[in-house]
Design a protein around this motif. Structure first.
Motif, PDB file in Angstrom:
ATOM      1  N   ARG A 191      22.972  23.135  14.063  1.00 51.49           N
ATOM      2  CA  ARG A 191      21.542  23.346  13.824  1.00 51.49           C
ATOM      3  C   ARG A 191      21.306  24.321  12.672  1.00 51.49           C
ATOM      4  N   GLY A 192      22.158  25.327  12.559  1.00 50.17           N
ATOM      5  CA  GLY A 192      21.962  26.336  11.522  1.00 50.17           C
ATOM      6  C   GLY A 192      22.487  25.945  10.158  1.00 50.17           C
ATOM      7  N   THR A 193      23.240  24.847  10.051  1.00 49.72           N
ATOM      8  CA  THR A 193      23.804  24.440   8.760  1.00 49.72           C
ATOM      9  C   THR A 193      23.279  23.066   8.351  1.00 49.72           C
ATOM     10  N   THR A 194      23.822  22.020   8.942  1.00 51.05           N
ATOM     11  CA  THR A 194      23.456  20.657   8.560  1.00 51.05           C
ATOM     12  C   THR A 194      21.967  20.390   8.754  1.00 51.05           C
ATOM     13  N   ASP A 195      21.425  20.753   9.910  1.00 51.32           N
ATOM     14  CA  ASP A 195      20.022  20.456  10.188  1.00 51.32           C
ATOM     15  C   ASP A 195      19.085  21.213   9.247  1.00 51.32           C
ATOM     16  N   ILE A 232      13.409  29.024   6.734  1.00 48.24           N
ATOM     17  CA  ILE A 232      13.892  28.367   7.950  1.00 48.24           C
ATOM     18  C   ILE A 232      15.093  29.106   8.520  1.00 48.24           C
ATOM     19  N   ARG A 233      16.031  29.474   7.631  1.00 45.52           N
ATOM     20  CA  ARG A 233      17.234  30.163   8.104  1.00 45.52           C
ATOM     21  C   ARG A 233      16.886  31.535   8.688  1.00 45.52           C
ATOM     22  N   ALA A 234      15.977  32.259   8.046  1.00 52.94           N
ATOM     23  CA  ALA A 234      15.568  33.558   8.583  1.00 52.94           C
ATOM     24  C   ALA A 234      14.892  33.389   9.935  1.00 52.94           C
ATOM     25  N   GLU A 235      14.030  32.373  10.045  1.00 51.94           N
ATOM     26  CA  GLU A 235      13.348  32.104  11.314  1.00 51.94           C
ATOM     27  C   GLU A 235      14.344  31.681  12.386  1.00 51.94           C
ATOM     28  N   LEU A 236      15.342  30.882  11.969  1.00 52.01           N
ATOM     29  CA  LEU A 236      16.367  30.441  12.912  1.00 52.01           C
ATOM     30  C   LEU A 236      17.145  31.633  13.457  1.00 52.01           C
ATOM     31  N   LEU A 237      17.526  32.560  12.560  1.00 53.01           N
ATOM     32  CA  LEU A 237      18.264  33.743  12.991  1.00 53.01           C
ATOM     33  C   LEU A 237      17.425  34.580  13.936  1.00 53.01           C
ATOM     34  N   LEU A 257      18.473  35.431  17.816  1.00 55.94           N
ATOM     35  CA  LEU A 257      18.561  36.802  18.310  1.00 55.94           C
ATOM     36  C   LEU A 257      17.567  37.069  19.434  1.00 55.94           C
ATOM     37  N   ALA A 258      16.467  36.288  19.467  1.00 55.77           N
ATOM     38  CA  ALA A 258      15.462  36.478  20.512  1.00 55.77           C
ATOM     39  C   ALA A 258      15.762  35.682  21.777  1.00 55.77           C
ATOM     40  N   LEU A 259      16.787  34.821  21.727  1.00 55.33           N
ATOM     41  CA  LEU A 259      17.126  34.037  22.915  1.00 55.33           C
ATOM     42  C   LEU A 259      17.557  34.958  24.045  1.00 55.33           C
ATOM     43  N   PRO A 260      17.243  34.601  25.273  1.00 54.85           N
ATOM     44  CA  PRO A 260      17.744  35.375  26.407  1.00 54.85           C
ATOM     45  C   PRO A 260      19.268  35.466  26.360  1.00 54.85           C
ATOM     46  N   ALA A 261      19.770  36.637  26.739  1.00 52.68           N
ATOM     47  CA  ALA A 261      21.223  36.856  26.659  1.00 52.68           C
ATOM     48  C   ALA A 261      21.998  35.819  27.444  1.00 52.68           C
ATOM     49  N   ALA A 262      21.463  35.406  28.599  1.00 56.08           N
ATOM     50  CA  ALA A 262      22.158  34.398  29.405  1.00 56.08           C
ATOM     51  C   ALA A 262      22.264  33.076  28.667  1.00 56.08           C
ATOM     52  N   ALA A 280      13.424  18.747  14.898  1.00 60.62           N
ATOM     53  CA  ALA A 280      13.209  18.896  16.336  1.00 60.62           C
ATOM     54  C   ALA A 280      14.293  19.766  16.963  1.00 60.62           C
ATOM     55  N   ARG A 281      15.514  19.644  16.461  1.00 59.42           N
ATOM     56  CA  ARG A 281      16.617  20.459  16.980  1.00 59.42           C
ATOM     57  C   ARG A 281      16.455  21.919  16.559  1.00 59.42           C
ATOM     58  N   ILE A 282      16.000  22.147  15.315  1.00 59.22           N
ATOM     59  CA  ILE A 282      15.781  23.523  14.859  1.00 59.22           C
ATOM     60  C   ILE A 282      14.617  24.159  15.615  1.00 59.22           C
TER      61      ILE A 282
END
Length: 590
Positions: free
Chosen positions: A125-129, A98-103, A107-112, A314-316
């Motif tokens: 989202r990256g810790t508690t969730d 999950i953490r690798a997929e989250l990262l 990184l794939a999110l649009p820069a904006a 859902a948040r992740i």
């Protein structure tokens, strides 16, 4: 630009959960199988106890039955412990995935999107969730499936022993069904609200920590405290809402789970007096129904936990939405997009506004020729940095177009765009690792000699003073902002783009080091396009052309000497920067 990351819907969450299970089928299967065997072993002892009671009543021996009961209890203990061990390993693998997929998704999110999202939301989202989802996948799926099987086995076993007593026990469970339906209708929105409040609180704490000195200098402690109290109150109210739901569910479950054994004892006593059932049958049914409370309670515990973890999931999973939208938007055009033809950058009729505000860039027309050194200057708030982000493809114009090689930057993937344009700001980051690790991010194939030359090009001669030079551990705290900035500039040299946009990229350096770094960069980037956004006007004097901005508009364009002689906005900036010295004087070096 919306600062709130999206939330996945129920269908997306279900698909994601199945995808994670498929990612480690052996681990999930082993966890499920061992828990099922442990549940089956738990059914043996109550049945044997009833046989023992009837055997004693008939004057028979019970040694063998007692030995089997002890063996079944030991088997249940061993299977349960081993299932827990396998399940924990499965959970850790799931959390790693999950953490690798989250990262990857971040990184794939649009820069904006990355530029404008709330840091606290992303952190939560990256810790508690992630932790909540990992624990749930480890424990919830096996526990619910095993408990459902165990409950089914128990109900069937009660009916086989005494059908009348079994029916009586089932009728008493209606309260659990009613309470569960009431709870499930209200739980998901309540837990989503709790997650949003938790993210807002993390964002507020992060902002206060990062701006602690500014808050103290400006005397904003009371204002920030009041704002913190409002955020904390929202989080408290959201948690009280979910607590209220649980406070209704669990008493209802407790009362309903106690009723079946009581009713069976009462009815069993009547039937025993009439000779319709044996004492062993009554005891076995009571024990089975008493055991039935445990799997039902387990199911409801995890049902409650699934509402919380479902909101977290859902948040992740919502992080994948911007990437999917980006791909979907680009897909229809993908066959028509051609590689940029040349390095010319053009902005035509560009307007840009941040969400809910007026235009901060208005009607900008600008052509940047390949190999040109262009300086963008102007008073604070003139729109210089925003123009830099538009040219770099980080933000997209509200109206007009920005192209590189006659191709709109909005049509290029981030990887394509970065091959042509790189933006360097004064806000830089060092990742955990060595100096070498941080430099190799720009070019993983670079050797130590090339890394050393890149550092020398930006005046980072301090590298020789480190114990292990390139192998030394690096962080912003140990190196300081000026050295971090030099490493960022060295990465630009290693990345070797045809266009570099420097947005106050030497602002963290002292004047002498900054001037030396700029000259070194100018030599190294010879032949490439350099767009420098700066307050230090010696950068403008060295440029081929100067663009002067004011109130989001380009008000002057020309060479330094021409603009000074014209006596306009640039001449006023130049005179203000030099103070009482002659307007045409050479700026002091350093």
């Amino acid at each position: 630009m919306n600062r709130d990351l999206p939330i996945a819907d129920r269908r997306q969450v279900r698909r994601a959960a199945l995808r994670l299970v498929r990612h480690d089928v052996p681990g999930f299967t082993a966890t499920l199988l061992l828990n099922s065997l442990a549940a089956a072993a738990a059914l043996v002892s109550p049945w044997l106890l009833g046989r023992i009671i009837d055997s004693i009543s008939a004057g028979g021996t019970v040694d063998l039955l007692a030995a089997i009961a002890v063996g079944a209890a030991l088997a249940q203990l061993v299977l349960s412990r081993y299932a827990e061990k396998i399940g924990t390993r499965f959970s850790e693998r799931v959390q790693e995935h999950i953490r690798a997929e989250l990262l990857d998704r971040v990184l794939a999110l649009p820069a904006a999107t990355v530029e404008h999202i709330r840091t606290g939301d992303l952190t939560a989202r990256g810790t508690t969730d992630v932790a909540v989802v990992g624990r749930t996948l480890r424990d919830a799926a096996p526990a619910i499936l095993v408990s459902s099987l165990q409950a089914l086995f128990l109900i069937v076993a009660v009916f086989l022993v005494a059908p009348v007593l079994g029916a009586c026990g089932l009728l008493a469970l209606a309260g659990i069904v009613a309470a569960s339906r009431w709870y499930l209708r209200r739980a998901r929105p309540a837990y989503l609200e709790e997650g949003a409040a938790r993210s807002e609180l993390a964002e507020h704490l992060a902002a206060n920590a990062a701006g602690a000195r500014t808050i103290e200098v400006l005397g904003l402690q009371a204002k920030r405290t009041r704002a913190a109290e409002r955020v904390i109150e929202r989080s408290r109210a959201a948690q009280l809402r979910t607590l209220f739901l649980r406070s209704v569910l669990w008493p209802s479950v407790e009362v309903s789970s106690l009723l079946p054994p009581v009713l069976v004892l009462l009815l069993g006593g009547v039937l025993l007096d009439r000779g319709q059932v044996t004492l062993g049958a009554v005891v076995t049914c009571v024990l089975y129904l008493r055991q039935l409370g445990q799997p039902i309670e387990t199911i409801l515990i995890w049902l409650e936990q699934l509402q919380s973890s479902g909101a977290s999931f859902a948040r992740i999973e919502g992080l994948a939405t911007p990437a999917r939208e980006e791909v979907a938007a680009a897909a229809p055009q993908s066959d028509r997009i051609e590689a940029p033809q040349g390095d010319r950058i053009e902005a035509c009729g560009v307007h840009f506004a941040y969400e809910g505000g007026d235009d901060v860039v208005t009607g900008v027309d600008l052509t940047v020729r390949p190999g040109e050194r262009l300086a963008v200057v102007g008073p604070s708030g003139a729109g210089k940095s925003t123009l830099g982000k538009l040219l770099a493809g980080i933000d997209h114009p509200r109206l007009g177009t920005v192209t590189v090689g006659s191709v709109p930057v909005a049509d290029l993937s981030p990887a394509q765009l970065r091959e042509h344009v790189v933006l360097v700001t004064q806000e830089q980051h060092l990742f955990l690792g060595t100096v070498r690790d941080n430099l190799l991010l720009a070019d993983p194939t670079a050797g130590d000699d090339r890394l050393g030359k890149a550092l020398a090009a930006v005046g980072a001669d301090w590298i020789a003073s480190l114990d292990d030079e390139l192998g030394s551990q690096s962080s912003g705290a140990t190196l300081g902002p000026d050295r971090v900035q030099q490493l960022a500039l060295a990465r630009v040299i290693l990345a070797d783009p045809h266009t570099v946009i420097l947005d106050e990229a030497t602002a963290m350096l002292d004047p002498r080091t900054a001037r030396r770094a700029e000259r070194s960069l100018a030599a190294v980037l010879e032949g490439r396009t350099v767009i420098a956004i700066a307050h230090r006007l010696h950068t403008a004097r060295d440029a081929d052309r100067v663009v002067v901005m004011d109130n989001g508009r380009v008000v002057e364009v020309g060479a330094h000497d021409e603009l000074v002689a014209a006596g306009g906005a640039y001449e006023a900036l130049w005179r203000s920067w030099h103070g009482s010295r002659s307007v045409g004087a050479q700026p002091e070096q350093g």
